[in-house]
Design a protein around this motif. Sequence first.
Motif, PDB file in Angstrom:
ATOM      1  N   PRO A  97       0.827  -1.219   0.000  1.00  8.96           N
ATOM      2  CA  PRO A  97       0.000   0.000   0.000  1.00  8.96           C
ATOM      3  C   PRO A  97       0.855   1.261   0.000  1.00  8.96           C
ATOM      4  N   ARG A  98       0.476   2.211  -0.852  1.00 11.23           N
ATOM      5  CA  ARG A  98       1.234   3.465  -0.944  1.00 11.23           C
ATOM      6  C   ARG A  98       0.333   4.568  -1.477  1.00 11.23           C
ATOM      7  N   ASP A  99       0.763   5.772  -1.284  1.00  9.51           N
ATOM      8  CA  ASP A  99       0.033   6.947  -1.763  1.00  9.51           C
ATOM      9  C   ASP A  99       0.683   7.419  -3.063  1.00  9.51           C
ATOM     10  N   TYR A 100      -0.080   7.410  -4.151  1.00  5.99           N
ATOM     11  CA  TYR A 100       0.456   7.790  -5.453  1.00  5.99           C
ATOM     12  C   TYR A 100       0.320   9.282  -5.751  1.00  5.99           C
ATOM     13  N   SER A 101      -0.355  10.005  -4.887  1.00  4.70           N
ATOM     14  CA  SER A 101      -0.623  11.415  -5.177  1.00  4.70           C
ATOM     15  C   SER A 101       0.669  12.215  -5.304  1.00  4.70           C
ATOM     16  N   GLN A 102       0.632  13.204  -6.182  1.00  7.07           N
ATOM     17  CA  GLN A 102       1.767  14.081  -6.416  1.00  7.07           C
ATOM     18  C   GLN A 102       1.395  15.505  -6.028  1.00  7.07           C
ATOM     19  N   ARG A 103       2.339  16.201  -5.478  1.00  5.02           N
ATOM     20  CA  ARG A 103       2.071  17.589  -5.096  1.00  5.02           C
ATOM     21  C   ARG A 103       2.028  18.451  -6.355  1.00  5.02           C
ATOM     22  N   THR A 104       0.891  19.099  -6.566  1.00  8.42           N
ATOM     23  CA  THR A 104       0.726  19.974  -7.726  1.00  8.42           C
ATOM     24  C   THR A 104       0.190  21.318  -7.251  1.00  8.42           C
ATOM     25  N   PRO A 105       0.953  22.390  -7.388  1.00  9.52           N
ATOM     26  CA  PRO A 105       0.478  23.709  -6.957  1.00  9.52           C
ATOM     27  C   PRO A 105      -0.819  24.114  -7.650  1.00  9.52           C
ATOM     28  N   LYS A 106      -1.654  24.837  -6.943  1.00 18.00           N
ATOM     29  CA  LYS A 106      -2.936  25.263  -7.484  1.00 18.00           C
ATOM     30  C   LYS A 106      -2.779  26.134  -8.733  1.00 18.00           C
ATOM     31  N   LYS A 107      -1.728  26.925  -8.768  1.00 17.70           N
ATOM     32  CA  LYS A 107      -1.509  27.796  -9.926  1.00 17.70           C
ATOM     33  C   LYS A 107      -1.219  26.964 -11.183  1.00 17.70           C
ATOM     34  N   MET A 108      -0.528  25.849 -11.017  1.00 21.87           N
ATOM     35  CA  MET A 108      -0.248  24.978 -12.159  1.00 21.87           C
ATOM     36  C   MET A 108      -1.537  24.326 -12.652  1.00 21.87           C
ATOM     37  N   ILE A 109      -2.373  23.882 -11.714  1.00 19.21           N
ATOM     38  CA  ILE A 109      -3.647  23.263 -12.080  1.00 19.21           C
ATOM     39  C   ILE A 109      -4.518  24.259 -12.840  1.00 19.21           C
ATOM     40  N   ALA A 110      -4.572  25.496 -12.335  1.00 15.28           N
ATOM     41  CA  ALA A 110      -5.380  26.530 -12.981  1.00 15.28           C
ATOM     42  C   ALA A 110      -4.826  26.876 -14.358  1.00 15.28           C
ATOM     43  N   ALA A 111      -3.505  26.968 -14.477  1.00 14.88           N
ATOM     44  CA  ALA A 111      -2.884  27.316 -15.759  1.00 14.88           C
ATOM     45  C   ALA A 111      -3.124  26.228 -16.803  1.00 14.88           C
ATOM     46  N   ALA A 112      -3.090  24.963 -16.379  1.00 12.66           N
ATOM     47  CA  ALA A 112      -3.340  23.865 -17.315  1.00 12.66           C
ATOM     48  C   ALA A 112      -4.769  23.908 -17.835  1.00 12.66           C
ATOM     49  N   LEU A 113      -5.725  24.152 -16.941  1.00  9.75           N
ATOM     50  CA  LEU A 113      -7.129  24.212 -17.353  1.00  9.75           C
ATOM     51  C   LEU A 113      -7.373  25.388 -18.298  1.00  9.75           C
ATOM     52  N   VAL A 114      -6.828  26.535 -17.961  1.00  6.82           N
ATOM     53  CA  VAL A 114      -6.999  27.717 -18.813  1.00  6.82           C
ATOM     54  C   VAL A 114      -6.375  27.484 -20.190  1.00  6.82           C
ATOM     55  N   GLY A 115      -5.211  26.856 -20.216  1.00  5.47           N
ATOM     56  CA  GLY A 115      -4.559  26.570 -21.486  1.00  5.47           C
ATOM     57  C   GLY A 115      -5.386  25.643 -22.364  1.00  5.47           C
ATOM     58  N   LEU A 116      -6.025  24.654 -21.753  1.00  7.38           N
ATOM     59  CA  LEU A 116      -6.868  23.734 -22.503  1.00  7.38           C
ATOM     60  C   LEU A 116      -8.131  24.419 -23.011  1.00  7.38           C
ATOM     61  N   LEU A 117      -8.750  25.241 -22.168  1.00 11.45           N
ATOM     62  CA  LEU A 117      -9.943  25.966 -22.599  1.00 11.45           C
ATOM     63  C   LEU A 117      -9.617  26.910 -23.754  1.00 11.45           C
ATOM     64  N   SER A 118      -8.463  27.533 -23.684  1.00 11.22           N
ATOM     65  CA  SER A 118      -8.042  28.423 -24.768  1.00 11.22           C
ATOM     66  C   SER A 118      -7.822  27.643 -26.050  1.00 11.22           C
ATOM     67  N   ASP A 119      -7.243  26.446 -25.931  1.00  6.99           N
ATOM     68  CA  ASP A 119      -7.016  25.607 -27.109  1.00  6.99           C
ATOM     69  C   ASP A 119      -8.341  25.184 -27.744  1.00  6.99           C
ATOM     70  N   ARG A 120      -9.318  24.813 -26.912  1.00  5.58           N
ATOM     71  CA  ARG A 120     -10.624  24.420 -27.444  1.00  5.58           C
ATOM     72  C   ARG A 120     -11.321  25.606 -28.111  1.00  5.58           C
ATOM     73  N   ALA A 121     -11.144  26.791 -27.537  1.00  2.00           N
ATOM     74  CA  ALA A 121     -11.767  27.979 -28.131  1.00  2.00           C
ATOM     75  C   ALA A 121     -11.135  28.303 -29.478  1.00  2.00           C
ATOM     76  N   ARG A 122      -9.811  28.197 -29.578  1.00  3.63           N
ATOM     77  CA  ARG A 122      -9.128  28.490 -30.841  1.00  3.63           C
ATOM     78  C   ARG A 122      -9.500  27.476 -31.930  1.00  3.63           C
ATOM     79  N   ALA A 123      -9.795  26.257 -31.512  1.00  2.00           N
ATOM     80  CA  ALA A 123     -10.129  25.205 -32.481  1.00  2.00           C
ATOM     81  C   ALA A 123     -11.631  25.133 -32.768  1.00  2.00           C
ATOM     82  N   ASN A 124     -12.392  26.099 -32.256  1.00  3.59           N
ATOM     83  CA  ASN A 124     -13.853  26.124 -32.442  1.00  3.59           C
ATOM     84  C   ASN A 124     -14.520  24.870 -31.873  1.00  3.59           C
ATOM     85  N   ARG A 125     -13.957  24.372 -30.787  1.00  2.00           N
ATOM     86  CA  ARG A 125     -14.507  23.199 -30.119  1.00  2.00           C
ATOM     87  C   ARG A 125     -15.196  23.564 -28.806  1.00  2.00           C
TER      88      ARG A 125
END
Length: 217
Positions: A97-125
Motif C-alpha cells: 500500500p502506498r500513496d500515489y498522489s503528487q504535489r501539484t500547486p494550485k496555480k499549475m492546475i489553474a494554468a493547465a485548465l486555462v490553457g486547454l480551454l483556450s485551445d478548445r476555443a481556438r479550435a472552435n470546439r
Amino acid sequence: MATATKLEVFDAKGKKAGSVDLPEAIFGAETNVPLIHQVVTAQLAAARQGTHKTKTRGERSGSGVKPFKQKGTGRARQGSVRMPQHRGGGIVHGPVPRDYSQRTPKKMIAAALVGLLSDRARANRLHVVEGFGIADKPSTKTAREFLAQVAPGNRVLVVVDREDVLTVLSVQNLPNVHVLFHDQLNAYDVVVSDDLVFTKAAFDAFVDGRAAKEDSK
C-alpha cells in the motif's frame, strides 16, 4: 489562430440566440503542453487507490519446518515451504500500500485548465447553449439529437450548473458523453474530450467564479 472575443450562443433548436464574451485571461492563454501533461498525470495518479498488497514470506501461512533434510537428497537445500520458489510461498518485492498522489500547486492546475480551454476555443470546439430544450422530464433522445447538431466530436463534455438536474439526467446515459458541474471542471476531462458544451448558466457561473478568484488574490 487568434481566439475570438465573442462566442455565439445557440438555443434548443440550434439557432443563434445571442453571444457571450470570452475573457482573454481564460480563453486567450498560451497552451503549455508539458504543463498539461504534468497536471493530468498527477490527477490520474491521485485517483489511484494504492491498496495493492502481496504477502511476503513471513506473512504466508504454512509450516516453518524444512520440507526435507539439509543433506543427502541431491536437491538444493530449502529452509521453508513459505519461500518464494514454492507454490503458495511469499512474493519477493511485491507491491505494498502506498500513496500515489503528487504535489501539484494550485496555480499549475489553474494554468493547465486555462490553457486547454483556450485551445478548445481556438479550435472552435467550445460551444455555449441556452439549454437543451428539456422542460418537464429528462429526455435522453432530445439530448442526443441536440448534441449531434451542436457538438460534432466523438467525445463530448457537457458542463452545467448545479440547478440543472434535468440536463444531467438526460445526458448521463449517452455513450461518449460526460457531464460535469461548472465547479468540477478539470484538465483531464477537458483533454480527453473533443468538444466542450457549456450551458449559458454554467458558462456565466464559471467565468464569474474565475474572476472572483483572481480578484481575491
